[in-house]
Design a protein around this motif. Structure first.
Motif, PDB file in Angstrom:
ATOM      1  N   ILE A 100     131.653 -16.245   2.038  1.00 49.85           N
ATOM      2  CA  ILE A 100     130.825 -15.628   3.326  1.00 49.85           C
ATOM      3  C   ILE A 100     131.679 -14.500   3.844  1.00 49.85           C
ATOM      4  N   ALA A 101     132.793 -14.712   4.004  1.00 52.24           N
ATOM      5  CA  ALA A 101     133.651 -13.694   4.376  1.00 52.24           C
ATOM      6  C   ALA A 101     133.555 -12.250   3.512  1.00 52.24           C
ATOM      7  N   VAL A 157     135.036 -16.524  10.260  1.00 52.17           N
ATOM      8  CA  VAL A 157     133.741 -16.745   9.525  1.00 52.17           C
ATOM      9  C   VAL A 157     133.657 -18.416   9.895  1.00 52.17           C
ATOM     10  N   GLY A 158     134.549 -19.107   9.899  1.00 51.55           N
ATOM     11  CA  GLY A 158     134.608 -20.588  10.368  1.00 51.55           C
ATOM     12  C   GLY A 158     134.449 -20.715  11.922  1.00 51.55           C
ATOM     13  N   ILE A 159     134.802 -19.818  12.595  1.00 51.83           N
ATOM     14  CA  ILE A 159     134.602 -19.773  14.005  1.00 51.83           C
ATOM     15  C   ILE A 159     133.111 -19.569  14.324  1.00 51.83           C
ATOM     16  N   PHE A 195     129.865  -9.559  14.977  1.00 52.28           N
ATOM     17  CA  PHE A 195     130.422 -10.374  13.882  1.00 52.28           C
ATOM     18  C   PHE A 195     129.709 -11.406  13.646  1.00 52.28           C
ATOM     19  N   MET A 196     129.590 -12.409  14.733  1.00 45.93           N
ATOM     20  CA  MET A 196     128.749 -13.706  14.474  1.00 45.93           C
ATOM     21  C   MET A 196     127.443 -13.427  13.997  1.00 45.93           C
ATOM     22  N   LYS A 197     126.707 -12.493  14.338  1.00 42.91           N
ATOM     23  CA  LYS A 197     125.309 -12.161  13.941  1.00 42.91           C
ATOM     24  C   LYS A 197     125.447 -11.885  12.074  1.00 42.91           C
ATOM     25  N   ASN A 198     126.398 -11.257  11.862  1.00 41.29           N
ATOM     26  CA  ASN A 198     126.445 -10.828  10.504  1.00 41.29           C
ATOM     27  C   ASN A 198     126.773 -11.966   9.637  1.00 41.29           C
ATOM     28  N   VAL A 199     127.574 -13.048  10.243  1.00 39.99           N
ATOM     29  CA  VAL A 199     127.765 -14.277   9.600  1.00 39.99           C
ATOM     30  C   VAL A 199     126.500 -14.986   9.446  1.00 39.99           C
ATOM     31  N   TRP A 200     125.926 -15.102  10.509  1.00 43.72           N
ATOM     32  CA  TRP A 200     124.638 -16.074  10.627  1.00 43.72           C
ATOM     33  C   TRP A 200     123.657 -15.486   9.743  1.00 43.72           C
ATOM     34  N   GLU A 201     123.484 -14.125   9.672  1.00 41.99           N
ATOM     35  CA  GLU A 201     122.623 -13.219   8.615  1.00 41.99           C
ATOM     36  C   GLU A 201     122.898 -13.732   7.239  1.00 41.99           C
ATOM     37  N   ASN A 253     134.405  -8.516   4.515  1.00 45.74           N
ATOM     38  CA  ASN A 253     135.540  -8.717   5.079  1.00 45.74           C
ATOM     39  C   ASN A 253     136.236  -9.784   4.563  1.00 45.74           C
ATOM     40  N   LYS A 254     136.865  -9.764   3.484  1.00 45.64           N
ATOM     41  CA  LYS A 254     137.352 -10.854   2.685  1.00 45.64           C
ATOM     42  C   LYS A 254     138.789 -11.413   3.288  1.00 45.64           C
TER      43      LYS A 254
END
Length: 156
Positions: free
Chosen positions: A95-96, A108-110, A73-79, A101-102
């Motif tokens: 970003i979500a 996403v903040g974390i 999940f984190m890697k998806n956010v960072w991408e 994943n709205k």
């Protein structure tokens, strides 16, 4: 083997770490770990030069291999963060939505806060839905500095 090297920037001393041919971490001065071997590899030198040119407003996109450690999940956010254009911002909600994943804006903040390679992965470009600066691992003064820098050089 992980290598780390220090660079002087307008934000003070920054350490960049690499392991096996990819950048793994960027540390602001107050976060620099002790005990890592100090050795400037070719990749660290390239990252340091790109960071220098970023601060001069001459570089808008980094071209170095990144290997952040985190959950899928984190890697998806960072991408997703890497697709925010220079000088622009997005909300946590945007970003979500971009990762499909709205309802995940809090997560996403974390993930944003746990980004191990700030600046190269531009988590400073994420702001609150109301347009205000909220949370940044390096401190809001650094976030503000980076956003102002990009705003100043956006059209160059």
């Amino acid at each position: 083997m992980k290598n780390i090297f220090f660079y002087h920037t307008p934000l003070g001393k920054i350490a960049i770490a690499e392991n096996e041919g990819a950048i793994t971490n960027l540390y602001f001065e107050k976060e620099i770990p002790e005990g890592a071997p100090f050795h400037e590899t070719k990749l660290l030198k390239k990252a340091g030069e790109q960071l220098h040119n970023y601060f001069l407003g001459k570089l808008k996109e980094f071209d170095i291999p990144l290997a952040p450690t985190g959950t899928d999940f984190m890697k998806n956010v960072w991408e997703s963060l890497c697709h925010i254009p220079y000088g622009e911002t997005r909300s946590y909600q945007q970003i979500a939505e971009s990762i499909g994943n709205k309802k995940a804006s809090r997560a996403v903040g974390i993930a944003n806060n746990r980004n191990p390679i700030p600046i190269f992965i531009p988590c400073h470009r994420v702001i609150g839905a109301n347009g205000k600066l909220v949370g940044y691992g390096g401190g809001l003064e650094i976030k503000s500095f980076l956003l102002d820098l990009e705003k100043k050089h956006k059209s160059n």
